[in-house]
Design an enzyme around this catalytic site. Structure first.
Site, short mmCIF file in Angstrom:
data_model
loop_
_atom_site.label_atom_id
_atom_site.label_comp_id
_atom_site.label_asym_id
_atom_site.label_seq_id
_atom_site.Cartn_x
_atom_site.Cartn_y
_atom_site.Cartn_z
N ARG A 149 -12.74 -7.63 0.65
CA ARG A 149 -11.38 -8.61 -0.48
C ARG A 149 -12.76 -8.51 -1.67
NH1 ARG A 149 -9.17 -11.31 4.07
NH2 ARG A 149 -7.78 -10.37 4.85
N LYS A 173 -9.93 -15.16 4.15
CA LYS A 173 -8.62 -16.68 4.29
C LYS A 173 -8.29 -17.45 4.88
CE LYS A 173 -5.30 -13.11 1.77
NZ LYS A 173 -3.81 -12.75 1.44
N HIS A 245 -9.77 -4.01 -5.67
CA HIS A 245 -8.42 -4.36 -3.67
C HIS A 245 -8.21 -2.33 -3.80
CE1 HIS A 245 -6.81 -6.67 -1.52
NE2 HIS A 245 -5.59 -5.57 -1.25
N ARG A 248 -10.44 -1.28 -1.67
CA ARG A 248 -10.58 -1.73 -0.17
C ARG A 248 -9.02 -0.69 0.63
NH1 ARG A 248 -9.80 -6.49 3.29
NH2 ARG A 248 -7.91 -7.35 3.35
N HIS A 271 -6.95 -8.20 8.90
CA HIS A 271 -5.00 -9.39 9.48
C HIS A 271 -4.74 -9.74 10.13
CE1 HIS A 271 -4.70 -5.13 6.03
NE2 HIS A 271 -5.02 -6.72 5.48
N TYR A 280 -1.28 1.84 6.46
CA TYR A 280 -2.34 2.52 6.16
C TYR A 280 -1.60 3.95 6.61
CZ TYR A 280 -4.37 -1.36 3.22
OH TYR A 280 -4.94 -2.25 2.75
#
Length: 299
Positions: A149, A173, A245, A248, A271, A280
């Site tokens: 990210r 995150k 992004h 990514r 994730h 994806y």
């Protein structure tokens, strides 16, 4: 219990108990503030503990009338559910009014991706004769080579680079750390930037461990990296709407197309849910469908 004290307590909970970033806490706060605005706009003002499921359904209609798209509505409702779980946990309410609340149905938007050729065109368009060129090439190589990210890239630290074994440690995150493999091209670009260019910069105190800095020796902003990519898209004539992004997305899509295990891609992207990573597989499915149409005898 008034809204201001409830929201303040929720913010403290997110910071201390959930270890969320400042940006995430602000996003949650904005979501709850919308519910507060709705409650405050009623003829009889509603306090947090008096909100019911009916009120929340009326709130959905209210934000829909404001023109919010389903994905934005779903995000807001997710924040509200977290807010009421917090109030219930703290015994500030007796029951959770959001428990039976259903979010609007949304279609998952397939992310834009760049082809391998397009990524090479963008990287090749960088003028590496300039000091910032070496840095910008390293930035793009790292974005595509490890799927970071943009916030993870701007916070990347020298002490978390293990270039001899081609790994980097990333803080994602919720301050969660993960080890991500990084390709040889990205390693080479990083070494050129760090060993040949960055060493000549006078780094501002407190920023010494950051990998990517500007000529003043301070950290790069996300907006700056966005603008670098936009400029390269103009130079190369790529008309797609791209951002940091996009690299990514391309990283993940190309791995899945190449047959990478979805769990491994999930781990590299950071994730929490495999469902997030499954988006994806869209191009992979199209490839499989095309193969069946082309080669199956009954197609």
């Amino acid at each position: 219990m008034d809204w201001h004290s409830a929201i303040k307590g929720f913010q403290s909970y997110l910071k201390l108990e959930k270890s969320l970033s400042k940006n995430s806490i602000e996003a949650y706060s904005r979501d709850i503030d919308k519910l507060y605005q709705f409650a405050d706009s009623q003829l009889i003002k509603i306090q947090p503990e008096n909100i019911t499921l009916i009120h929340l359904r009326q709130f959905i209609v209210w934000i829909n009338e404001l023109g919010m798209i389903p994905s934005s509505q779903a995000r807001i409702l997710s924040g509200i559910k977290s807010f009421y779980k917090y109030l219930l946990m703290e015994d500030l309410i007796k029951s959770d009014p959001s428990e039976l609340l259903e979010a609007p149905k949304i279609q998952r938007k397939l992310p834009d991706t760049l082809s391998y050729i397009e990524i090479n065109k963008l990287i090749d368009a960088i003028d590496v004769s300039k000091p910032e060129g070496a840095r910008n090439k390293a930035i793009l190589e790292v974005l595509y080579g490890s799927g970071l990210r943009v916030s993870e890239l701007t916070e990347l630290k020298l002490s978390n680079l293990y270039l001899d074994i081609e790994f980097i440690k990333v803080t994602g995150k919720g301050s969660k750390e993960r080890l991500v493999p990084i390709g040889g091209s990205a390693v080479k670009a990083l070494k050129i930037w760090i060993d040949n260019v960055r060493v000549h910069y006078q780094i501002k105190k407190g920023e010494e461990d950051l990998v990517f800095v500007n000529r003043r020796g301070t950290r790069l902003s996300r907006v700056y990296i966005f603008m670098v990519i936009k400029q390269l898209a103009i130079i190369t004539g790529i008309s797609k709407t791209i951002s940091p992004h996009t690299f990514r997305h391309s990283f993940a899509t190309h791995l899945v197309e190449g047959g990478a295990d979805l769990r491994a891609v999930q781990e590299m992207l950071g994730h929490e849910s495999i469902t997030t990573t499954e988006i994806y597989t869209h191009l992979d499915r199209e490839y499989l469908k095309g193969t069946i149409i082309q080669f199956h005898p009954r197609s």
